[in-house]
Write a protein that holds these residues in place. Structure first.
Motif, PDB file in Angstrom:
ATOM      1  N   GLN A  68     -58.220  -3.739  15.042  1.00  0.00           N
ATOM      2  CA  GLN A  68     -57.455  -4.894  15.493  1.00  0.00           C
ATOM      3  C   GLN A  68     -56.037  -4.839  14.923  1.00  0.00           C
ATOM      4  N   GLY A  69     -55.034  -5.022  15.787  1.00  0.00           N
ATOM      5  CA  GLY A  69     -53.644  -4.970  15.370  1.00  0.00           C
ATOM      6  C   GLY A  69     -53.034  -3.583  15.420  1.00  0.00           C
ATOM      7  N   GLN A  70     -53.822  -2.565  15.712  1.00  0.00           N
ATOM      8  CA  GLN A  70     -53.299  -1.198  15.785  1.00  0.00           C
ATOM      9  C   GLN A  70     -52.446  -1.038  17.041  1.00  0.00           C
ATOM     10  N   VAL A  71     -51.292  -0.361  16.899  1.00  0.00           N
ATOM     11  CA  VAL A  71     -50.417  -0.113  18.044  1.00  0.00           C
ATOM     12  C   VAL A  71     -51.068   0.931  18.942  1.00  0.00           C
ATOM     13  N   VAL A  72     -51.217   0.596  20.229  1.00  0.00           N
ATOM     14  CA  VAL A  72     -51.892   1.505  21.167  1.00  0.00           C
ATOM     15  C   VAL A  72     -50.972   1.970  22.290  1.00  0.00           C
ATOM     16  N   ALA A  73     -49.826   1.304  22.496  1.00  0.00           N
ATOM     17  CA  ALA A  73     -48.911   1.725  23.561  1.00  0.00           C
ATOM     18  C   ALA A  73     -47.559   1.051  23.358  1.00  0.00           C
ATOM     19  N   HIS A  74     -46.536   1.628  23.984  1.00  0.00           N
ATOM     20  CA  HIS A  74     -45.186   1.057  23.978  1.00  0.00           C
ATOM     21  C   HIS A  74     -44.677   0.968  25.406  1.00  0.00           C
ATOM     22  N   MET A  75     -43.967  -0.113  25.705  1.00  0.00           N
ATOM     23  CA  MET A  75     -43.271  -0.258  26.977  1.00  0.00           C
ATOM     24  C   MET A  75     -41.784   0.010  26.750  1.00  0.00           C
ATOM     25  N   ASP A  76     -41.102   0.463  27.795  1.00  0.00           N
ATOM     26  CA  ASP A  76     -39.662   0.711  27.714  1.00  0.00           C
ATOM     27  C   ASP A  76     -38.933  -0.630  27.724  1.00  0.00           C
ATOM     28  N   VAL A  77     -38.281  -0.975  26.617  1.00  0.00           N
ATOM     29  CA  VAL A  77     -37.597  -2.267  26.490  1.00  0.00           C
ATOM     30  C   VAL A  77     -36.100  -2.068  26.261  1.00  0.00           C
ATOM     31  N   ALA A  78     -35.539  -0.963  26.756  1.00  0.00           N
ATOM     32  CA  ALA A  78     -34.115  -0.695  26.534  1.00  0.00           C
ATOM     33  C   ALA A  78     -33.248  -1.788  27.164  1.00  0.00           C
ATOM     34  N   GLU A  79     -33.550  -2.182  28.385  1.00  0.00           N
ATOM     35  CA  GLU A  79     -32.753  -3.220  29.046  1.00  0.00           C
ATOM     36  C   GLU A  79     -32.897  -4.557  28.321  1.00  0.00           C
ATOM     37  N   ASP A 112     -43.132  -7.914  22.555  1.00  0.00           N
ATOM     38  CA  ASP A 112     -44.259  -7.752  23.472  1.00  0.00           C
ATOM     39  C   ASP A 112     -44.284  -6.364  24.092  1.00  0.00           C
ATOM     40  N   GLY A 113     -43.196  -5.622  23.985  1.00  0.00           N
ATOM     41  CA  GLY A 113     -43.190  -4.256  24.484  1.00  0.00           C
ATOM     42  C   GLY A 113     -44.037  -3.314  23.653  1.00  0.00           C
ATOM     43  N   THR A 114     -44.413  -3.741  22.461  1.00  0.00           N
ATOM     44  CA  THR A 114     -45.335  -2.969  21.624  1.00  0.00           C
ATOM     45  C   THR A 114     -46.727  -3.559  21.788  1.00  0.00           C
ATOM     46  N   LEU A 115     -47.613  -2.819  22.421  1.00  0.00           N
ATOM     47  CA  LEU A 115     -48.957  -3.314  22.710  1.00  0.00           C
ATOM     48  C   LEU A 115     -49.898  -2.960  21.576  1.00  0.00           C
ATOM     49  N   VAL A 116     -50.618  -3.950  21.082  1.00  0.00           N
ATOM     50  CA  VAL A 116     -51.559  -3.745  19.983  1.00  0.00           C
ATOM     51  C   VAL A 116     -52.958  -4.127  20.447  1.00  0.00           C
ATOM     52  N   ALA A 117     -53.948  -3.595  19.751  1.00  0.00           N
ATOM     53  CA  ALA A 117     -55.346  -3.897  20.076  1.00  0.00           C
ATOM     54  C   ALA A 117     -55.672  -5.319  19.618  1.00  0.00           C
ATOM     55  N   PRO A 118     -56.078  -6.210  20.529  1.00  0.00           N
ATOM     56  CA  PRO A 118     -56.412  -7.583  20.117  1.00  0.00           C
ATOM     57  C   PRO A 118     -57.716  -7.673  19.343  1.00  0.00           C
ATOM     58  N   LYS A 119     -58.573  -6.647  19.489  1.00  0.00           N
ATOM     59  CA  LYS A 119     -59.858  -6.608  18.800  1.00  0.00           C
ATOM     60  C   LYS A 119     -60.124  -5.191  18.329  1.00  0.00           C
ATOM     61  N   SER A 120     -60.964  -5.070  17.332  1.00  0.00           N
ATOM     62  CA  SER A 120     -61.443  -3.745  16.946  1.00  0.00           C
ATOM     63  C   SER A 120     -62.506  -3.313  17.937  1.00  0.00           C
ATOM     64  N   ALA A 137     -52.988  -5.431  28.197  1.00  0.00           N
ATOM     65  CA  ALA A 137     -52.122  -5.479  29.373  1.00  0.00           C
ATOM     66  C   ALA A 137     -50.712  -5.866  28.986  1.00  0.00           C
ATOM     67  N   THR A 138     -49.780  -5.585  29.880  1.00  0.00           N
ATOM     68  CA  THR A 138     -48.375  -5.926  29.652  1.00  0.00           C
ATOM     69  C   THR A 138     -48.142  -7.395  29.981  1.00  0.00           C
ATOM     70  N   LYS A 139     -47.237  -8.011  29.255  1.00  0.00           N
ATOM     71  CA  LYS A 139     -46.891  -9.400  29.534  1.00  0.00           C
ATOM     72  C   LYS A 139     -45.822  -9.494  30.611  1.00  0.00           C
ATOM     73  N   ALA A 154     -43.262  -7.115  33.526  1.00  0.00           N
ATOM     74  CA  ALA A 154     -43.177  -5.861  34.268  1.00  0.00           C
ATOM     75  C   ALA A 154     -42.301  -4.866  33.517  1.00  0.00           C
ATOM     76  N   GLY A 155     -42.643  -3.590  33.619  1.00  0.00           N
ATOM     77  CA  GLY A 155     -41.846  -2.568  32.943  1.00  0.00           C
ATOM     78  C   GLY A 155     -42.468  -1.192  33.072  1.00  0.00           C
ATOM     79  N   ARG A 156     -41.780  -0.220  32.465  1.00  0.00           N
ATOM     80  CA  ARG A 156     -42.227   1.159  32.503  1.00  0.00           C
ATOM     81  C   ARG A 156     -42.957   1.505  31.207  1.00  0.00           C
ATOM     82  N   VAL A 157     -44.075   2.212  31.334  1.00  0.00           N
ATOM     83  CA  VAL A 157     -44.854   2.637  30.165  1.00  0.00           C
ATOM     84  C   VAL A 157     -44.098   3.765  29.461  1.00  0.00           C
ATOM     85  N   LEU A 158     -43.840   3.579  28.174  1.00  0.00           N
ATOM     86  CA  LEU A 158     -43.134   4.602  27.407  1.00  0.00           C
ATOM     87  C   LEU A 158     -44.100   5.621  26.833  1.00  0.00           C
TER      88      LEU A 158
END
Length: 351
Positions: free
Chosen positions: A71-82, A183-191, A51-53, A55-59
């Motif tokens: 575990q630790g693999q990047v699974v999503a990115h949030m838009d953190v331009a602002e 935190d805008g880069t979401l990683v898998a907390p577990k395998s 989950a996101t920490k 509020a923001g837009r899913v990139l």
């Protein structure tokens, strides 16, 4: 043609029913010796939400349902331009605060020199007054000059302290925004395996919005229900075996990791040979983590089967509950219990 398809459908249904019937018939034909208990259940695993920490837009979302992620693999990115822009502003403010600190340091040194000079001039005038070569008015003038220099030094030191505080505040803001960008880069907390993809690129999520749901395949267990007479004899860590419907002849080693302290009615989805209105205790049989990790690609949740628990530590396991997996897991600690151990109530079950 339609009649042939109907006949084939009936044959397939009969075959499926026959397979399920054969499984249950095989289980009934295997007599369980004394010192053991059994209960039906299904393979489960702990669910973990990504989950996101903030509020923001899913990139973007880099995993699909059914994918296995480490575990630790990047699974999503949030838009953190602002947030990135705010971080650059905070870094500039921190640099400005450091420059102000340097200026304040120089001013303090200057005020110290002025105070030192005023003190020496006052001392000289007091000496001249004692010898009759200067007036008291001159001494008063230099005494005032010294007091002014001391006040200027105190003001410069206060300005330096304020600059130090501004630096700490700016650096704290930089640290906070840097963390938000990370935190805008979401990683898998577990395998585990992705079972739900809950957000798509472009969606705006609130703080705590879920993007993916994983099942932690390193924490695999079966939940069964046993009556008080059996649950009262079970200790945490007691040996167990699992027989799954797809693998009816390959026993899987497990161990008791949890025994509920409260009785409850048997859930409808759990079939037992006891009366439905009997109160049962929930027992969790956890598979050895080392064994699961060796077969991660084959592990599936939701599979039904039967769990067997050894009540008497001296009772030998029957031959049909031995397998290569049991021998493979010898020497491993199958409990890996994460829940607090609670002793089950030994009272007679409530009617």
């Amino acid at each position: 043609m339609k009649r042939s398809l109907a006949i084939l459908a009936v044959i397939a249904a009969v075959a499926a029913a026959g397979g399920a019937g054969a499984w249950h018939l095989a289980q009934r034909s295997r007599a369980l010796p004394a010192g053991f208990a059994q209960g039906n259940g299904r393979i489960e695993a702990t669910q973990v939400d990504v989950a996101t920490k903030a509020a923001g837009r899913v990139l973007d979302v880099l995993a699909e349902e059914g994918d296995f992620v480490q575990q630790g693999q990047v699974v999503a990115h949030m838009d953190v331009a602002e947030t990135t822009a705010a971080l650059r502003t905070a870094e500039a403010q921190a640099a400005q605060a450091r420059q102000s600190r340097d200026t304040a340091t120089h001013v303090v040194e200057q005020r110290k020199g002025e105070l030192d000079l005023a003190a020496k001039e006052l001392e000289r005038q007091e000496t001249l007054v004692a010898k009759g070569f200067a007036t008291e008015q001159k001494v008063d003038q230099y005494r005032t000059t010294k007091l002014t220099a001391a006040a200027a030094l105190a003001a410069a030191q206060s300005s330096l302290a304020a600059s130090e505080s501004a630096i700490r505040a700016a650096e704290a803001e930089v640290e906070r925004l840097t963390r938000m960008v990370a935190d805008g880069t979401l990683v898998a907390p577990k395998s585990g395996r992705v079972i739900y993809r809950l957000a798509e690129p472009g969606e705006v999520l609130a703080a705590g919005g879920k993007v993916l749901t994983l099942i932690d395949l390193s924490d695999v267990y079966m939940t069964i229900f046993l009556p008080a007479a059996d649950a009262g004899r079970i200790g945490i860590g007691a040996a167990a075996r699992l027989l799954l419907e797809p693998l009816p002849d390959r026993a899987i080693p497990a161990a008791v990791s949890f025994v509920s302290a409260r009785a409850q009615f048997t859930p409808k989805q759990v079939e037992t040979q006891r009366e439905r209105d009997r109160m049962m205790f929930r027992v969790k049989l956890r598979v050895a983590r080392q064994l699961v990790e060796q077969h991660l690609e084959q592990v599936k949740t939701g599979i039904t089967g039967v769990g067997y628990v050894r009540l008497d530590p001296a009772a030998p396991w029957p031959a049909w509950l031995q397998s290569d997996l049991v021998r493979q897991a010898e020497g491993a600690d199958p409990t890996n219990a994460k829940e607090p151990a609670k002793e089950p109530a030994k009272d007679a079950p409530a009617k």
